[in-house]
Design an enzyme around this catalytic site. Structure first.
Site, PDB file in Angstrom:
ATOM      1  N   PRO A 241       0.748  -1.414   0.023  1.00 58.54           N
ATOM      2  CA  PRO A 241       0.026   0.086   0.140  1.00 58.54           C
ATOM      3  C   PRO A 241       0.836   1.127   0.242  1.00 58.54           C
ATOM      4  O   PRO A 241       1.942   1.158   0.612  1.00 58.54           O
ATOM      5  CB  PRO A 241      -0.778  -0.079   1.124  1.00 58.54           C
ATOM      6  N   GLU A 242       0.111   2.495  -0.430  1.00 61.79           N
ATOM      7  CA  GLU A 242       1.049   3.736  -0.408  1.00 61.79           C
ATOM      8  C   GLU A 242       0.512   4.282   0.710  1.00 61.79           C
ATOM      9  O   GLU A 242      -0.043   3.754   1.697  1.00 61.79           O
ATOM     10  CB  GLU A 242       0.529   4.419  -1.601  1.00 61.79           C
TER      11      GLU A 242
ATOM     12  N   ARG B 123       4.067 -12.684   0.509  1.00 61.25           N
ATOM     13  CA  ARG B 123       5.601 -12.641  -0.078  1.00 61.25           C
ATOM     14  C   ARG B 123       6.524 -12.286   0.977  1.00 61.25           C
ATOM     15  O   ARG B 123       7.830 -12.151   0.522  1.00 61.25           O
ATOM     16  CB  ARG B 123       5.472 -11.416  -1.046  1.00 61.25           C
TER      17      ARG B 123
END
Ligand code: ZN
Length: 290
Positions: free
Chosen positions: A13-14, A125
Site C-alpha cells: 500500500p501507499e 510475499r
C-alpha cells in the site's frame, strides 16, 4: 537486490492506505495489553536474532498510541519501546474479535490481547516485517527511517519552500514524487493521480516549473492524499490492500488516470495514455497535462 528494495518502497500500500490502517489501529489496539504472541514465520521478525526475543519484548506490554513515519507504523508500548510494523508489498494486519477465528494462510504473527481479540500479521510475499525496539533514537537504529523524506500528510510547509525542494531534485516529476528520500510513501498510483490533478506531465523536469505550477503541484499533493484517506485508500483488482477488517477502500472509483488506459479523460474526453517507464506503467492525459 537493489531492484527488490525499490519495489518494496514503491509498492502497495501507499501512504493513504497506511494512514487508514494507522487510524483504525490506534482505535482498535490503543490501551490494550498484550497477553501472548505467537510467531509462525521467523522471516517476519527477522530483525530479532530469535523469535522468542520478539515475543518476550511484547508479552505483558500495554499498547499506547499508534503513529506513523512514512509507511512505518509505530505502536508505542509502555516502558519506552515501540512495535514497528512495515507492510512491504503484500503484508496485511487483521483484527479479529476472537481467537477462535481460523488462521488465514500466510499468517506469520498472532498477537492476543488480555481484553480478548487478536491482531494478526498476514504476508504472502514476506517483504513486510514487525519488530520491537526503543522509541528513543529510533531513527538512528532503523536505517530506513533515517533516510525517509517529508511526510506529505503531516508536514506543514509553505508552497515556496516545497517549490525549492522540488526544483533541487532536478529529475522528472514522477520520479521526484516517488523518491522516498524526498517524500515518504508515494508510489505509482498516487504520483499519477497527483500529476493529473496538477495538470503536469510525468516527464516534466522538476526544476522547470513556474510558480503557478509549483502551487498547483503542492495543492494537488495534499488534496489527493487527503481525499484518498477520506475514501479509505485504493483497492485494486489484486485486492493486495484491504483494511484491518478485510474491507476494500473506495478511492479507486475516484482515480482519474491510474489503470484507465484508453478510457476517456474525465476532463477532456480524450483517451488516457499509458507509458511503460523503467518497468512500471505511467498513466496520463496528453491534453490536460503539459
Ligand atoms: Zn484530459
Amino acid at each position: 537486490m537493489a531492484a527488490a528494495t525499490r519495489e518494496v518502497e514503491e509498492g502497495m500500500p501507499e501512504l493513504p492506505e497506511v494512514e487508514v490502517i494507522r487510524r483504525d489501529l490506534d482505535r482498535e489496539i490503543g490501551g490494550k495489553k498484550v497477553k501472548s504472541v505467537e510467531v509462525h514465520g521467523a522471516r517476519s521478525v527477522r530483525r530479532h536474532r530469535q523469535r522468542k526475543e520478539f515475543v518476550a519484548a511484547l508479552e505483558g506490554r500495554k499498547v499506547g498510541s499508534v503513529s506513523r513515519r512514512g509507511k512505518y507504523l509505530l505502536c508505542r508500548l509502555d516502558g519506552g519501546q515501540v512495535l514497528v510494523v512495515h507492510l512491504g508489498m503484500s503484508g496485511r494486519l487483521v483484527r479479529t474479535k476472537s481467537a477462535k477465528e481460523p488462521l488465514e494462510r500466510h499468517t506469520h504473527v498472532v498477537i492476543t490481547f488480555t481484553q480478548g481479540g487478536q491482531l494478526r500479521f498476514v504476508d504472502p510475499r514476506t517483504f513486510g516485517e514487525m519488530f520491537v525496539t526503543e522509541l528513543d533514537g529510533l531513527e538512528d537504529r532503523v536505517e530506513e527511517l533515517a533516510h525517509l523524506g517529508l511526510d506529505p500528510l503531516e508536514t506543514a510547509m509553505s508552497w515556496d519552500a516545497f517549490g525549492r525542494l522540488v526544483a533541487s531534485r532536478r529529475m522528472k516529476l514522477k520520479n521526484a514524487l516517488m523518491d522516498q528520500t524526498f517524500l515518504a510513501g508515494i508510489g505509482n498510483i498516487y504520483s499519477d493521480e497527483i500529476l493529473f490533478a496538477a495538470g503536469l506531465r510525468w516527464d516534466r523536469m522538476s526544476d522547470s516549473l513556474t510558480q503557478e505550477e509549483v502551487r498547483r503541484l503542492y495543492r494537488s499533493l495534499s488534496e489527493i492524499l487527503q481525499d484518498a484517506v477520506k475514501h479509505r485508500g485504493s483497492t485494486l483488482a489484486d485486492e493486495a490492500y484491504v483494511d484491518l477488517f478485510g474491507n476494500p477502500g473506495g478511492y479507486q472509483e475516484h482515480h482519474q488516470v491510474y489503470a484507465r488506459e484508453g478510457e476517456a479523460c474525465r476532463r477532456c474526453r480524450r483517451p488516457i495514455v499509458r507509458r511503460k517507464v523503467s518497468g512500471r506503467s505511467t498513466y496520463f492525459c496528453e491534453t490536460c497535462q503539459i
